[in-house]
Design an enzyme around this catalytic site. Structure first.
Site, PDB file in Angstrom:
ATOM      1  N   GLY A  42     101.364  63.958   0.071  1.00 53.60           N
ATOM      2  CA  GLY A  42     101.358  62.720   0.852  1.00 53.60           C
ATOM      3  C   GLY A  42     102.728  62.382   1.419  1.00 53.60           C
ATOM      4  O   GLY A  42     102.991  61.230   1.787  1.00 53.60           O
ATOM      5  N   THR A  43     103.561  63.386   1.535  1.00 53.52           N
ATOM      6  CA  THR A  43     104.921  63.202   2.053  1.00 53.52           C
ATOM      7  C   THR A  43     104.917  62.567   3.440  1.00 53.52           C
ATOM      8  O   THR A  43     105.693  61.638   3.717  1.00 53.52           O
ATOM      9  CB  THR A  43     105.617  64.580   2.158  1.00 53.52           C
ATOM     10  OG1 THR A  43     105.316  65.323   0.997  1.00 53.52           O
ATOM     11  CG2 THR A  43     107.105  64.443   2.361  1.00 53.52           C
ATOM     12  N   TRP A  45     102.730  60.737   4.908  1.00 53.33           N
ATOM     13  CA  TRP A  45     102.306  59.326   4.829  1.00 53.33           C
ATOM     14  C   TRP A  45     103.464  58.467   4.321  1.00 53.33           C
ATOM     15  O   TRP A  45     103.781  57.421   4.897  1.00 53.33           O
ATOM     16  CB  TRP A  45     101.094  59.229   3.906  1.00 53.33           C
ATOM     17  CG  TRP A  45     100.326  57.955   3.974  1.00 53.33           C
ATOM     18  CD1 TRP A  45     100.417  56.974   4.946  1.00 53.33           C
ATOM     19  CD2 TRP A  45      99.320  57.509   3.050  1.00 53.33           C
ATOM     20  NE1 TRP A  45      99.538  55.964   4.659  1.00 53.33           N
ATOM     21  CE2 TRP A  45      98.856  56.263   3.506  1.00 53.33           C
ATOM     22  CE3 TRP A  45      98.769  58.049   1.889  1.00 53.33           C
ATOM     23  CZ2 TRP A  45      97.859  55.544   2.844  1.00 53.33           C
ATOM     24  CZ3 TRP A  45      97.771  57.347   1.223  1.00 53.33           C
ATOM     25  CH2 TRP A  45      97.322  56.105   1.699  1.00 53.33           C
ATOM     26  N   HIS A 105     111.985  68.162  -0.735  1.00 53.54           N
ATOM     27  CA  HIS A 105     111.016  68.678  -1.702  1.00 53.54           C
ATOM     28  C   HIS A 105     111.753  69.267  -2.905  1.00 53.54           C
ATOM     29  O   HIS A 105     111.139  69.890  -3.765  1.00 53.54           O
ATOM     30  CB  HIS A 105     110.158  69.779  -1.076  1.00 53.54           C
ATOM     31  CG  HIS A 105     109.190  69.305  -0.035  1.00 53.54           C
ATOM     32  ND1 HIS A 105     108.337  68.241  -0.225  1.00 53.54           N
ATOM     33  CD2 HIS A 105     108.905  69.774   1.214  1.00 53.54           C
ATOM     34  CE1 HIS A 105     107.581  68.082   0.854  1.00 53.54           C
ATOM     35  NE2 HIS A 105     107.916  68.993   1.741  1.00 53.54           N
ATOM     36  N   ARG A 128     100.714  63.545  -6.503  1.00 55.05           N
ATOM     37  CA  ARG A 128      99.270  63.557  -6.249  1.00 55.05           C
ATOM     38  C   ARG A 128      98.576  64.377  -7.323  1.00 55.05           C
ATOM     39  O   ARG A 128      99.204  65.288  -7.900  1.00 55.05           O
ATOM     40  CB  ARG A 128      99.049  64.205  -4.871  1.00 55.05           C
ATOM     41  CG  ARG A 128      97.648  64.135  -4.360  1.00 55.05           C
ATOM     42  CD  ARG A 128      97.531  64.793  -2.998  1.00 55.05           C
ATOM     43  NE  ARG A 128      96.248  64.511  -2.401  1.00 55.05           N
ATOM     44  CZ  ARG A 128      95.806  65.032  -1.270  1.00 55.05           C
ATOM     45  NH1 ARG A 128      96.573  65.860  -0.583  1.00 55.05           N
ATOM     46  NH2 ARG A 128      94.613  64.728  -0.790  1.00 55.05           N
ATOM     47  N   SER A 136      95.023  71.196  -0.858  1.00 54.67           N
ATOM     48  CA  SER A 136      95.725  70.847   0.378  1.00 54.67           C
ATOM     49  C   SER A 136      96.735  71.949   0.734  1.00 54.67           C
ATOM     50  O   SER A 136      96.857  72.354   1.897  1.00 54.67           O
ATOM     51  CB  SER A 136      96.424  69.496   0.186  1.00 54.67           C
ATOM     52  OG  SER A 136      97.001  69.072   1.385  1.00 54.67           O
ATOM     53  N   LYS A 257      92.122  65.901   5.767  1.00 55.99           N
ATOM     54  CA  LYS A 257      91.096  64.913   5.395  1.00 55.99           C
ATOM     55  C   LYS A 257      91.674  63.683   4.718  1.00 55.99           C
ATOM     56  O   LYS A 257      91.142  62.589   4.845  1.00 55.99           O
ATOM     57  CB  LYS A 257      90.119  65.550   4.420  1.00 55.99           C
ATOM     58  CG  LYS A 257      89.143  66.517   4.999  1.00 55.99           C
ATOM     59  CD  LYS A 257      88.216  66.865   3.833  1.00 55.99           C
ATOM     60  CE  LYS A 257      87.171  67.845   4.151  1.00 55.99           C
ATOM     61  NZ  LYS A 257      86.489  68.271   2.905  1.00 55.99           N
ATOM     62  N   GLY A 258      92.684  63.901   3.895  1.00 53.24           N
ATOM     63  CA  GLY A 258      93.292  62.795   3.165  1.00 53.24           C
ATOM     64  C   GLY A 258      92.338  62.133   2.187  1.00 53.24           C
ATOM     65  O   GLY A 258      92.330  60.912   2.052  1.00 53.24           O
TER      66      GLY A 258
HETATM   67  P1  A3P Z   1      94.624  66.891   2.622  1.00 53.54           P
HETATM   68  O1  A3P Z   1      95.011  68.298   2.909  1.00 53.54           O
HETATM   69  O2  A3P Z   1      93.978  66.722   1.270  1.00 53.54           O
HETATM   70  O3  A3P Z   1      93.822  66.268   3.685  1.00 53.54           O
HETATM   71  P2  A3P Z   1     102.085  66.268   2.927  1.00 53.54           P
HETATM   72  O4  A3P Z   1     102.305  65.170   3.888  1.00 53.54           O
HETATM   73  O5  A3P Z   1     102.883  66.131   1.651  1.00 53.54           O
HETATM   74  O6  A3P Z   1     102.222  67.603   3.563  1.00 53.54           O
HETATM   75  O7  A3P Z   1     100.579  66.132   2.401  1.00 53.54           O
HETATM   76  C1  A3P Z   1      99.521  66.403   3.281  1.00 53.54           C
HETATM   77  C2  A3P Z   1      98.278  65.688   2.761  1.00 53.54           C
HETATM   78  O8  A3P Z   1      98.410  64.293   3.034  1.00 53.54           O
HETATM   79  C3  A3P Z   1      97.049  66.154   3.479  1.00 53.54           C
HETATM   80  O9  A3P Z   1      95.981  66.023   2.537  1.00 53.54           O
HETATM   81  C4  A3P Z   1      96.938  65.154   4.620  1.00 53.54           C
HETATM   82  O10 A3P Z   1      95.663  65.055   5.184  1.00 53.54           O
HETATM   83  C5  A3P Z   1      97.359  63.878   3.912  1.00 53.54           C
HETATM   84  N1  A3P Z   1      97.889  62.874   4.830  1.00 53.54           N
HETATM   85  C6  A3P Z   1      98.735  63.039   5.875  1.00 53.54           C
HETATM   86  N2  A3P Z   1      98.970  61.883   6.492  1.00 53.54           N
HETATM   87  C7  A3P Z   1      98.265  60.942   5.830  1.00 53.54           C
HETATM   88  C8  A3P Z   1      98.082  59.533   6.017  1.00 53.54           C
HETATM   89  N3  A3P Z   1      98.666  58.892   7.014  1.00 53.54           N
HETATM   90  N4  A3P Z   1      97.283  58.891   5.141  1.00 53.54           N
HETATM   91  C9  A3P Z   1      96.668  59.533   4.136  1.00 53.54           C
HETATM   92  N5  A3P Z   1      96.792  60.853   3.908  1.00 53.54           N
HETATM   93  C10 A3P Z   1      97.581  61.561   4.755  1.00 53.54           C
END
Ligand code: A3P
Length: 290
Positions: A42-43, A45, A105, A128, A136, A257-258
């Site tokens: 969720g980085t 986000w 990271h 997470r 993911s 998908k998130g």
């Molecule tokens: P999924 O692959 O389960 O959908 P990171 O940002 O650390 O690379 O993590 C990516 C994960 O965060 C992905 O999960 C992505 O869909 C989800 N993600 C990215 N942006 C988001 C947002 N604004 N809100 C919620 N989840 C988000």
């Protein structure tokens, strides 16, 4: 991808020298904010949310040098990873650090001492549930794979994850180090769970804002930040549908998908139990549950 072990963690080779340079030369400032995570937790986000929080108009910490900065919806101009660069893969390889909010990271143990101890720099860590992180990550690496390479099988991804031999792994050690430190120094490190952000976005985002010294004045501000940073919105912004932040890493690959619990679609009961078993040993003795 070839990966090498350094300080007990696994990295692709081109990250190791920037990580060493970061650790030995970086001087954190008191107002800096460091957003830390391992991959796919969720980085993106957290970066978007923190940017919006730091730019919040009503904040008592107005940017006097550039007041208009607050009026811009900067998430529409570039992907969150552009605005909040990942220090070891962007800044120390190609640029000089000119920002006061940045991501990493890297595991806690190798962060520069100035970020950990000799400055007021705040650290927000997002974690997470391991099974969703693994799924993911598996999707992400298959998406950014060179077209001439075969997809990475899930069975192999589970083995690598459980053995800790993957980019920035072992996942469990990464998470637990930040968790334990956040328990010892809650004013220095805020530990956020992706699942809690999904379940109680207003409460969690308000907590982050308070931790960063930028509390919201009213609820409409929280709603605005959450809307700006929502997955649906970010995913559909033109800037994230095209372009790439790093070579071969399209902006679109950060948004899928998130969902919480998406692992159920992919993992067998044996895979699930294998990961649960590691969580029980590594997390639960320290009071960490997902
Ligand atoms: P999924 O692959 O389960 O959908 P990171 O940002 O650390 O690379 O993590 C990516 C994960 O965060 C992905 O999960 C992505 O869909 C989800 N993600 C990215 N942006 C988001 C947002 N604004 N809100 C919620 N989840 C988000």
């Amino acid at each position: 991808m070839d990966i090498f072990q350094w300080e007990g963690y696994w990295f692709e080779p081109n990250l190791i020298n920037p990580a060493i340079a970061f650790r030995s030369t970086f001087q954190a400032r008191d107002n800096d904010v460091l957003l830390a995570s391992t991959m796919k937790t969720g980085t993106t986000w957290l970066k978007a949310l923190s940017l919006c929080i730091m730019q919040n108009k009503s904040s008592t910490h107005q940017n006097h040098e550039n007041p208009n900065k607050h009026d811009r919806d900067i998430l529409t101009t570039e992907n969150p990873h552009f605005h909040v660069p990942t220090i070891e893969s962007t800044i120390y390889s190609t640029k000089t650090l000119m920002v006061d909010i940045y991501g990493t990271h890297l595991p806690y143990a190798v962060l520069p001492d100035s970020a950990k101890n000799s400055s007021e720099c705040k650290i927000v860590y997002i974690a997470r549930n391991p099974k969703d992180t693994l799924i993911s990550m598996w999707h992400f690496f298959n998406k950014v794979l060179r077209p001439d390479r075969d997809p990475f099988p899930l069975e192999k991804a589970v083995d690598c994850f459980c053995d800790g031999v993957h980019q920035y792994g072992p996942f469990f050690d990464h998470v637990i180090e930040y968790w334990r430190e956040s328990q010892k120094r809650p004013r220095k490190i805020l530990f956020v769970k992706y699942e809690e952000l999904k379940c109680d976005p207003k409460g969690q985002v308000s907590k982050i804002a308070e931790f960063l010294g930028r509390p919201f004045v009213d609820e409409s501000e929280v709603d605005e930040v959450l809307w700006r940073c929502s997955l649906e919105r970010l995913k559909n912004l033109e800037v994230n549908k095209s372009g790439s932040i790093l070579l071969n890493v399209p902006n679109s690959s950060f948004f899928r998908k998130g969902e919480v619990g998406d692992w159920r679609t992919y993992l067998t009961p044996e895979m699930e139990e294998r990961i649960n078993q590691i969580s029980r040993v590594k997390f639960e003795p320290f009071g960490l549950f997902f």
